[in-house]
Design a protein around this motif. Structure first.
Motif, PDB file in Angstrom:
ATOM      1  N   GLN A 291      47.791  34.914  41.759  1.00 26.81           N
ATOM      2  CA  GLN A 291      46.627  35.705  41.398  1.00 26.81           C
ATOM      3  C   GLN A 291      45.477  35.489  42.379  1.00 26.81           C
ATOM      4  OE1 GLN A 291      47.033  37.972  38.961  1.00 26.81           O
ATOM      5  NE2 GLN A 291      49.095  37.075  38.998  1.00 26.81           N
TER       6      GLN A 291
ATOM      7  N   TRP B  61      40.537  36.252  39.637  1.00 26.04           N
ATOM      8  CA  TRP B  61      41.230  36.288  38.347  1.00 26.04           C
ATOM      9  C   TRP B  61      40.854  35.088  37.490  1.00 26.04           C
ATOM     10  CZ3 TRP B  61      45.298  33.335  36.096  1.00 26.04           C
ATOM     11  CH2 TRP B  61      45.996  33.952  35.070  1.00 26.04           C
TER      12      TRP B  61
ATOM     13  N   ALA C 235      50.431  39.773  34.747  1.00 20.74           N
ATOM     14  CA  ALA C 235      49.238  40.011  35.565  1.00 20.74           C
ATOM     15  C   ALA C 235      49.651  40.424  36.979  1.00 20.74           C
ATOM     16  CB  ALA C 235      48.370  38.754  35.606  1.00 20.74           C
TER      17      ALA C 235
ATOM     18  N   TYR D 229      38.336  39.303  45.197  1.00 18.84           N
ATOM     19  CA  TYR D 229      38.468  40.668  44.699  1.00 18.84           C
ATOM     20  C   TYR D 229      38.620  41.596  45.900  1.00 18.84           C
ATOM     21  CZ  TYR D 229      35.842  38.328  40.931  1.00 18.84           C
ATOM     22  OH  TYR D 229      35.403  37.436  39.982  1.00 18.84           O
TER      23      TYR D 229
END
Length: 594
Positions: A108, A112, A320, A395
């Motif tokens: 991830q 996250w 996810a 991100y």
């Protein structure tokens, strides 16, 4: 409303290392259910043959006794095999879930982890793990077996007597509705109390962590947020208990009502002469067992439903989606450089990603040449830290390009991107290990000499000198044995040891005393000799010597770029900040009358 098995079995497959083992276990459970159903269905012809002394369905009473004996032995063996297979799957789950969750978490993006998952992750892989294992060991196999057994019994009843088959078939939808209604109420109850329990867990941790602040304010005996969370949890649990109790009462009352109705119908058929007395008694016994099986199905479905929040939490992690990245590393066009080109970004928590009103950064463009030092300044909320997060690919931006080494971060593998960056943030986390080990995290395989050299440059040697045990002293969880400034020195020592071509410093000198700030500033100057530096700081004198300073506005736009002298001459936000800093340096506390 959903039937429990419809969406749960696909989830369970994701939670084990060998999904085919679950398929095998379910197949054995189906076989077990078929045998159980046949054994019960054999009661009708067997009892009829015993009562009449004749042949029923090609067998005399002695033949049906052999059938019962064979089915009993076979059922025992298959039931044992079912338990063995389901327990094997449960053990596989217990062995695999930590690795599966860990592997998924490792994929991830760093952003996250900003979500409130820490408490849930801890619960799902520790205290609640055995509860999840029970689903495999004790619930799925029996649930499938009883479901199949009920189908076999209904089919056998149709073959014996279409009228009796119709009676049992009409009973089945009633139990389906009972199951749906009961599980819906269970789900509703869980939805009421589960969020409150998670919030309470967070408040308990908060209460333990902020004891120093509470005691200094005389509030350690009563922490209002914790008290409120306890009361809200109690109220939510009470409401949920009433709702779930209604589900249980509904299940019990309706089930017993169906049983009474079946007995009444069968008795009416017997007294009217439609059924012989002995077969009627046999059918009543079969109907009782049939409804008992359906009742057990409802109870099992409700028990399975009570585990749904746990399954939801695990499945949320396992499904996810990590940020997409290429399979191979790309070619860096400008190693050591950083660039944002027309970047707009908004955090999901603040609204829709494309909503410009919620954007933290708006059309931001800046360039950091290799080997230079560029500083970001601006008021709180202007997006300084967000820029560092986008460069680290916490991100992805909604629009524009974010480049590291001249290549968009979306075209780099995680390993390639992280190899180029060292990150030093305001809140430094140290592991509960030795001081030396915490510095060594900076680069795997570094020699003791290299570790000590980086530590010396960052001022960590002085820390080792004062700690009992020196370099082998443990710093405690999170580094609580060290001050904030000392933790910053360790973080910079890691960055020096890593020797990454780019260093991101986010508020590295904020809230430090003079001595610690001097150590950190010297370490930054050393980093400047070997890496590109992007620094975020509120203390403007620490960045006055930067090659470029980028001033951001409070709405996430670039107001001005230039050197310290150029920005002072241009006026604006940076010049105002600098003027206020100089004015504040002249302040002193004096005595005065009111």
């Amino acid at each position: 409303m959903k039937l429990p098995l419809v969406d749960i079995i696909p989830r369970l497959r994701r939670m084990i290392s060998k999904p085919e083992a679950l398929t095998t276990a379910l197949f054995v459970a189906v076989l077990s259910g078929v045998i159980e159903g046949l054994a019960l269905a054999a009661l009708l012809p067997g009892v009829s043959s015993l009562a009449s002394g004749g042949v029923v369905w090609g067998l005399k009473a002695s033949g049906w006794l052999w059938v019962f004996a064979i089915l009993a032995v076979t059922s025992c063996g298959v039931s044992y095999l079912r338990e063995q297979r389901t327990y094997a799957v449960a053990l596989d789950f217990l062995r695999s879930i930590h690795r599966l969750v860990g592997d998924q978490v490792a994929k991830q993006p760093l952003g996250w982890f900003a979500r409130p998952l820490a408490g849930r992750l801890s619960r799902m892989v520790s205290s609640e793990l055995m509860s999840a294992g029970e689903i495999f060991a004790h619930m799925i196999g029996p649930l499938v077996a009883r479901f199949v057994a009920a189908i076999v019994i209904a089919i056998a009843a149709w073959l014996w007597s279409p009228l009796l088959g119709l009676v049992l078939t009409l009973a089945a939808p009633v139990f389906v509705l009972i199951t749906l209604a009961s599980t819906h109420l269970m789900r509703r109850g869980s939805a009421i109390h589960e969020p409150k329990e998670v919030a309470l867990a967070g408040r308990i941790v908060e209460y333990a962590q902020c004891q120093a602040a509470l005691r200094s304010c005389g509030q350690s005996k009563r922490f209002e947020p914790l008290t409120n969370a306890l009361e809200e949890t109690r109220a939510a649990k009470t409401r949920a208990q009433w709702i779930e109790t209604v589900g249980l009462l509904l299940s019990g009352a309706m089930s017993q009502g169906v049983v009474v109705l079946l007995i009444t119908v069968t008795g009416s058929l017997a007294t009217s002469g439609t059924l012989e007395p002995i077969p009627a008694l046999a059918f009543i016994g079969l109907a009782l067992r049939f409804t008992s099986t359906l009742s057990t199905l409802t109870e099992s479905a409700m028990a399975l439903e009570s585990r749904r929040p746990l399954l939801d939490a695990i499945d949320e992690v396992l499904t996810a989606s990590p940020l997409s990245e290429p399979d191979v590393a790309g070619k860096l066009a400008e190693p050591g450089s950083l660039e944002l080109d027309g970047v707009t970004f908004a955090y999901a928590a603040r609204g829709e990603g494309q909503d410009s009103k919620a954007a933290v950064l708006k059309d931001v463009s800046l360039s950091v040449p290799a080997g230079s030092m560029v500083a970001l300044v601006g008021p709180s909320g202007s997006g300084k830290t967000t820029i560092a997060r986008l460069l680290s690919r916490f991100y992805d931006a909604q629009s524009g390009a974010v480049k590291v080494g001249g290549l968009p971060v979306t075209e780099q593998t995680s390993e390639q991107l992280m190899a180029q960056l060292s990150m030093v943030f305001q809140d430094v986390y140290l592991f509960d290990d030795t001081l030396e080990a915490n510095v060594a995290v900076g680069r795997e395989g570094a020699s003791p000499e290299e570790i000590r050299e980086a530590a010396k440059l960052a001022g960590v040697t002085e820390i080792a000198a004062r700690l009992p045990g020196g370099w082998q002293a443990r710093v405690g969880e999170g580094g609580r044995a060290l001050s904030g400034g000392e933790r910053q020195r360790v973080a910079i020592a890691r960055a020096l040891l890593k020797r990454a071509p780019i260093v991101l410093l986010d508020e590295a000198t904020s809230a430090l005393d003079v001595e610690n700030e001097a150590n950190v500033t010297r370490a930054i100057e050393r980093l400047r000799q070997q890496a590109t530096i992007l620094i975020i700081a509120h203390r403007l004198h620490t960045i006055a010597s930067a090659d470029q300073i980028v001033a951001l506005t409070d709405d996430g736009r670039v107001e001005a770029q230039g050197t310290h002298d150029e920005l002072l001459a241009a006026g604006g936000t940076y010049a105002r900040f600098w003027e206020r800093l100089n004015q504040a340096q002249g302040w002193q506390i004096t005595e005065g009358g009111g």
